[in-house]
Design a protein around this motif. Structure first.
Motif, PDB file in Angstrom:
ATOM      1  N   UNK A 145       8.231  10.439  -2.593  1.00 52.93           N
ATOM      2  CA  UNK A 145       7.741  11.530  -3.437  1.00 52.93           C
ATOM      3  C   UNK A 145       7.263  12.718  -2.615  1.00 52.93           C
ATOM      4  N   UNK A 146       6.588  12.475  -1.494  1.00 56.52           N
ATOM      5  CA  UNK A 146       6.117  13.584  -0.658  1.00 56.52           C
ATOM      6  C   UNK A 146       7.280  14.367  -0.060  1.00 56.52           C
ATOM      7  N   UNK A 172       3.850   5.678  -5.499  1.00 58.45           N
ATOM      8  CA  UNK A 172       3.949   5.676  -6.961  1.00 58.45           C
ATOM      9  C   UNK A 172       2.961   6.662  -7.578  1.00 58.45           C
ATOM     10  N   UNK A 173       1.748   6.727  -7.027  1.00 66.10           N
ATOM     11  CA  UNK A 173       0.753   7.684  -7.532  1.00 66.10           C
ATOM     12  C   UNK A 173       1.222   9.114  -7.297  1.00 66.10           C
ATOM     13  N   UNK A 174       1.739   9.353  -6.109  1.00 65.44           N
ATOM     14  CA  UNK A 174       2.219  10.706  -5.784  1.00 65.44           C
ATOM     15  C   UNK A 174       3.403  11.079  -6.666  1.00 65.44           C
ATOM     16  N   UNK A 175       4.273  10.116  -6.946  1.00 65.79           N
ATOM     17  CA  UNK A 175       5.444  10.376  -7.789  1.00 65.79           C
ATOM     18  C   UNK A 175       5.033  10.745  -9.209  1.00 65.79           C
ATOM     19  N   UNK A 176       4.036  10.071  -9.748  1.00 66.37           N
ATOM     20  CA  UNK A 176       3.572  10.381 -11.096  1.00 66.37           C
ATOM     21  C   UNK A 176       2.962  11.780 -11.152  1.00 66.37           C
ATOM     22  N   UNK A 216       0.827  -1.205   0.000  1.00 61.85           N
ATOM     23  CA  UNK A 216       0.000   0.000   0.000  1.00 61.85           C
ATOM     24  C   UNK A 216       0.858   1.250   0.000  1.00 61.85           C
ATOM     25  N   UNK A 217       1.903   1.240   0.824  1.00 68.18           N
ATOM     26  CA  UNK A 217       2.803   2.390   0.884  1.00 68.18           C
ATOM     27  C   UNK A 217       3.431   2.656  -0.473  1.00 68.18           C
ATOM     28  N   UNK A 218       3.914   1.604  -1.133  1.00 64.48           N
ATOM     29  CA  UNK A 218       4.537   1.766  -2.439  1.00 64.48           C
ATOM     30  C   UNK A 218       3.531   2.266  -3.478  1.00 64.48           C
ATOM     31  N   UNK A 219       2.314   1.723  -3.447  1.00 62.49           N
ATOM     32  CA  UNK A 219       1.297   2.130  -4.414  1.00 62.49           C
ATOM     33  C   UNK A 219       0.939   3.599  -4.236  1.00 62.49           C
ATOM     34  N   UNK A 221      16.801   3.761  -1.077  1.00 67.48           N
ATOM     35  CA  UNK A 221      16.458   4.761  -2.097  1.00 67.48           C
ATOM     36  C   UNK A 221      15.966   4.147  -3.405  1.00 67.48           C
ATOM     37  N   UNK A 222      16.419   2.932  -3.715  1.00 66.95           N
ATOM     38  CA  UNK A 222      16.007   2.292  -4.962  1.00 66.95           C
ATOM     39  C   UNK A 222      14.548   1.854  -4.933  1.00 66.95           C
ATOM     40  N   UNK A 223      13.984   1.697  -3.744  1.00 71.37           N
ATOM     41  CA  UNK A 223      12.625   1.171  -3.623  1.00 71.37           C
ATOM     42  C   UNK A 223      11.552   2.243  -3.760  1.00 71.37           C
ATOM     43  N   UNK A 224      11.918   3.519  -3.617  1.00 69.74           N
ATOM     44  CA  UNK A 224      10.934   4.589  -3.590  1.00 69.74           C
ATOM     45  C   UNK A 224      11.117   5.538  -4.761  1.00 69.74           C
ATOM     46  N   UNK A 225      10.086   5.659  -5.580  1.00 73.03           N
ATOM     47  CA  UNK A 225      10.065   6.613  -6.684  1.00 73.03           C
ATOM     48  C   UNK A 225       9.934   8.017  -6.094  1.00 73.03           C
ATOM     49  N   UNK A 226      10.883   8.877  -6.392  1.00 75.10           N
ATOM     50  CA  UNK A 226      10.864  10.242  -5.853  1.00 75.10           C
ATOM     51  C   UNK A 226      10.075  11.206  -6.733  1.00 75.10           C
ATOM     52  N   UNK A 227       9.674  10.748  -7.912  1.00 77.85           N
ATOM     53  CA  UNK A 227       9.039  11.652  -8.865  1.00 77.85           C
ATOM     54  C   UNK A 227      10.039  12.329  -9.779  1.00 77.85           C
ATOM     55  N   UNK A 228      11.288  11.893  -9.733  1.00 81.08           N
ATOM     56  CA  UNK A 228      12.343  12.518 -10.531  1.00 81.08           C
ATOM     57  C   UNK A 228      12.147  12.266 -12.022  1.00 81.08           C
TER      58      UNK A 228
END
Length: 222
Positions: free
Chosen positions: A99-100, A18-22, A12-15, A128-135
């Motif tokens: 992302x936040x 991922x939405x916030x990063x997009x 859930x956290x990753x999902x 760091x590899x597990x979390x999309x930062x929105x970069x």
């Protein structure tokens, strides 16, 4: 036995992230602001490479840097001395940025007039590899003293990066590091990765890295 529910919290956290990063990435594209997520182990040379990068690109691009760390402001001070805008992000003990957190950092960086924002992520090859930062793009630095087997030991990190900078090539004669074997190991995990050997200390190879970054910024803003 009583009824109970199983919550897949990590999923859930990753999902959610991922939405916030997009959403963040879409906003960056609208603003024509390129965000680079730069990752590595501690001591691989992120800050040294960044100072070299600012020297090469600072005259043509407006650059801001977010220095993420569990504590201290040493890296932000070093970047600020180059003339680039810099802020320090303290993660409160967390070993990554999501992302936040990145969005909060961008707000603090005051990005309205920037062309390029660089996030120097917390130093390790796992979280760091597990979390999309929105970069806009992901980059990582692998230093020669770490060994040419790291792409095999940390496959996720190498698989998500658009470019891998192999730093500290000046010490290749003193370490058991096979550059070609390392290149093959990276490409086995990520066939599309660009690989750039450099020595950030002397500046050797950094122009190729700066040119890649220059091209990516222009593509993003087109």
């Amino acid at each position: 036995m009583g009824d109970f529910r199983i919550l897949e919290v990590k999923q859930s956290v990753f999902a959610d992230n991922d939405r916030r990063a997009e959403e963040l990435r879409a906003g960056l594209r609208e603003k024509k602001l390129f965000l680079l997520n730069l990752m590595s182990s501690p001591g691989a040379g992120k800050t040294t490479l960044l100072t070299r990068t600012i020297e090469l690109l600072g005259g043509e691009l407006k650059i801001g840097v977010m220095e993420a760390d569990i504590d201290s402001d040493v890296d932000a001070e070093r970047i600020a001395k180059t003339g680039a805008r810099a802020i320090q992000l303290h993660t409160g003990g967390m070993c990554h940025l999501d992302a936040d957190m990145t969005a909060q950092g961008l707000e603090g960086l005051r990005t309205g007039d920037l062309d390029l924002a660089i996030l120097e992520n917390v130093g390790n090859l796992v979280c760091p590899a597990e979390f999309d930062t929105g970069a806009s793009k992901n980059a990582m630095i692998l230093s020669v003293p770490e060994g040419d087997d790291k792409p095999l030991k940390y496959p996720l990190m190498f698989s998500i990066c658009d470019v891998v900078v192999i730093n500290k090539t000046d010490v290749l004669p003193y370490f058991d590091f096979d550059l070609e074997k390392c290149r093959k190991n990276i490409l086995a995990r990520n066939p599309g990765a660009k690989i750039i050997p450099v020595c950030a200390k002397t500046g050797e190879g950094v122009e190729e890295w700066a040119q890649w970054l220059r091209e990516q910024v222009n593509i993003w803003k087109a």
